[in-house]
Design a protein around this motif. Structure first.
Motif, PDB file in Angstrom:
ATOM      1  N   GLY A 121     -14.651  13.017  -5.878  1.00 53.72           N
ATOM      2  CA  GLY A 121     -14.360  14.401  -5.551  1.00 53.72           C
ATOM      3  C   GLY A 121     -15.505  15.361  -5.713  1.00 53.72           C
ATOM      4  N   VAL A 122     -16.754  14.844  -5.723  1.00 50.19           N
ATOM      5  CA  VAL A 122     -17.935  15.696  -5.893  1.00 50.19           C
ATOM      6  C   VAL A 122     -18.885  15.451  -4.720  1.00 50.19           C
ATOM      7  CG1 VAL A 122     -19.929  16.235  -7.353  1.00 50.19           C
ATOM      8  CG2 VAL A 122     -17.738  15.621  -8.408  1.00 50.19           C
ATOM      9  N   ASN A 123     -19.336  16.515  -4.061  1.00 54.35           N
ATOM     10  CA  ASN A 123     -20.341  16.372  -3.011  1.00 54.35           C
ATOM     11  C   ASN A 123     -21.583  15.714  -3.605  1.00 54.35           C
ATOM     12  OD1 ASN A 123     -18.829  17.847  -0.977  1.00 54.35           O
ATOM     13  ND2 ASN A 123     -19.343  19.697  -2.119  1.00 54.35           N
ATOM     14  N   ALA A 124     -22.180  14.784  -2.864  1.00 55.34           N
ATOM     15  CA  ALA A 124     -23.296  14.017  -3.428  1.00 55.34           C
ATOM     16  C   ALA A 124     -24.438  13.871  -2.428  1.00 55.34           C
ATOM     17  CB  ALA A 124     -22.814  12.636  -3.855  1.00 55.34           C
ATOM     18  N   VAL A 125     -25.651  13.892  -2.964  1.00 53.07           N
ATOM     19  CA  VAL A 125     -26.849  13.633  -2.164  1.00 53.07           C
ATOM     20  C   VAL A 125     -27.504  12.369  -2.695  1.00 53.07           C
ATOM     21  CG1 VAL A 125     -29.182  14.428  -1.602  1.00 53.07           C
ATOM     22  CG2 VAL A 125     -27.266  16.039  -1.542  1.00 53.07           C
ATOM     23  N   GLY A 126     -27.822  11.451  -1.778  1.00 58.95           N
ATOM     24  CA  GLY A 126     -28.488  10.210  -2.151  1.00 58.95           C
ATOM     25  C   GLY A 126     -29.841  10.085  -1.468  1.00 58.95           C
ATOM     26  N   PHE A 127     -30.689   9.220  -2.035  1.00 59.31           N
ATOM     27  CA  PHE A 127     -32.047   9.044  -1.524  1.00 59.31           C
ATOM     28  C   PHE A 127     -32.249   7.606  -1.020  1.00 59.31           C
ATOM     29  CE2 PHE A 127     -32.546  13.046  -3.337  1.00 59.31           C
ATOM     30  CZ  PHE A 127     -33.806  13.574  -3.051  1.00 59.31           C
ATOM     31  N   PRO A 128     -33.224   7.416  -0.136  1.00 60.16           N
ATOM     32  CA  PRO A 128     -33.481   6.075   0.409  1.00 60.16           C
ATOM     33  C   PRO A 128     -34.080   5.121  -0.615  1.00 60.16           C
ATOM     34  CG  PRO A 128     -35.189   7.584   1.133  1.00 60.16           C
ATOM     35  CD  PRO A 128     -34.154   8.422   0.415  1.00 60.16           C
ATOM     36  N   LEU A 129     -34.233   3.873  -0.206  1.00 57.75           N
ATOM     37  CA  LEU A 129     -34.726   2.835  -1.106  1.00 57.75           C
ATOM     38  C   LEU A 129     -36.131   3.137  -1.604  1.00 57.75           C
ATOM     39  CD1 LEU A 129     -34.038   0.124  -2.394  1.00 57.75           C
ATOM     40  CD2 LEU A 129     -35.023  -1.007  -0.395  1.00 57.75           C
ATOM     41  N   ARG A 130     -36.958   3.684  -0.757  1.00 55.25           N
ATOM     42  CA  ARG A 130     -38.319   4.063  -1.148  1.00 55.25           C
ATOM     43  C   ARG A 130     -38.453   5.566  -0.963  1.00 55.25           C
ATOM     44  NH1 ARG A 130     -37.967   0.033  -3.240  1.00 55.25           N
ATOM     45  NH2 ARG A 130     -39.040  -1.946  -2.913  1.00 55.25           N
ATOM     46  N   ALA A 131     -38.337   6.300  -2.035  1.00 56.91           N
ATOM     47  CA  ALA A 131     -38.372   7.760  -1.969  1.00 56.91           C
ATOM     48  C   ALA A 131     -39.637   8.283  -2.621  1.00 56.91           C
ATOM     49  CB  ALA A 131     -37.143   8.348  -2.655  1.00 56.91           C
ATOM     50  N   ASP A 132     -40.359   9.120  -1.899  1.00 59.57           N
ATOM     51  CA  ASP A 132     -41.569   9.732  -2.432  1.00 59.57           C
ATOM     52  C   ASP A 132     -41.189  10.788  -3.470  1.00 59.57           C
ATOM     53  OD1 ASP A 132     -44.704  10.246  -1.710  1.00 59.57           O
ATOM     54  OD2 ASP A 132     -43.688  12.117  -2.230  1.00 59.57           O
TER      55      ASP A 132
END
Length: 215
Positions: A121-132
């Motif tokens: 129930g929480v908006n979420a931001v995720g990052f790619p496998l290789r994140a700068d």
């Protein structure tokens, strides 16, 4: 307008490349309309991270390293998406940013860290496998700047993404916003807070009346 409450959880992990979270925290701390709380350093264990996630916040940023097992803590252990989701929904933030490599990537069970937080129930931001690291810092800074200016989550994400893409296009491509699937916890908590505030005002008023009648 009340300040935007931001919690940054930033474990320092021995043996891992140092991250630019001090610069990121400094930039956020200087923003008008933002109240910042930092849970960071070499003592960010599971218990300390949980305490930080329980404190009321509008936005939570986990700024750290990620592995296939989840998000790294300072003691070398990891927390997975379900653990993060369970703890995060206690404070029901508007948004949680898992700024760590792979937090948007699905595992063999088609589950991701961001996805687990969204299901809670929480908006979420995720990052790619290789994140700068610099891309993550740019995204986080501009996201908070936009939210503090009154933007909604979707618009703030787009503004931050544009800023990150201008400097780090490869990482920006993989930064994804996953809306809350059962968004209701925050509304309930805000309603309860309003009811408690109203009760306190009523009690204060009754005390004033009683004091006057007692004279």
């Amino acid at each position: 307008m009340e300040d935007l409450r931001v919690t940054v959880i930033a474990p320092f992990c021995a043996g891992q490349q140092p991250l630019a979270w001090l610069e990121e925290i400094g930039a956020i701390a200087e923003m008008a309309g933002v109240t910042l709380r930092v849970v960071g350093g070499a003592d960010v264990t599971r218990a300390r991270a949980a305490r930080g996630l329980h404190d009321p916040a509008d936005v939570v940023i986990w700024s750290g390293h990620g592995t296939e097992a989840g998000l790294l803590l300072a003691d070398g252990t990891c927390v997975n998406g379900k653990w993060l989701a369970t703890q995060a929904k206690c404070a029901a933030p508007r948004l949680l940013v898992a700024a760590a490599c792979g937090s948007a990537v699905t595992d063999v069970h088609l589950s991701s860290i961001a996805g687990a937080v969204s299901k809670a129930g929480v908006n979420a931001v995720g990052f790619p496998l290789r994140a700068d690291d610099r891309a993550a810092a740019t995204y986080n800074i501009e996201l908070i700047r936009a939210l503090a200016a009154g933007a909604d989550v979707g618009t703030a994400h787009e503004v931050a993404l544009d800023s990150a893409a201008a400097q780090h296009p490869l990482t920006a491509v993989g930064i994804t916003l996953t809306p809350a699937l059962t968004n209701g916890y925050r509304a309930i908590m805000l309603r309860l807070d309003a009811l408690e505030a109203g009760q306190r005002r009523l009690e204060s008023r009754l005390d004033e009346i009683a004091a006057r009648l007692g004279k």
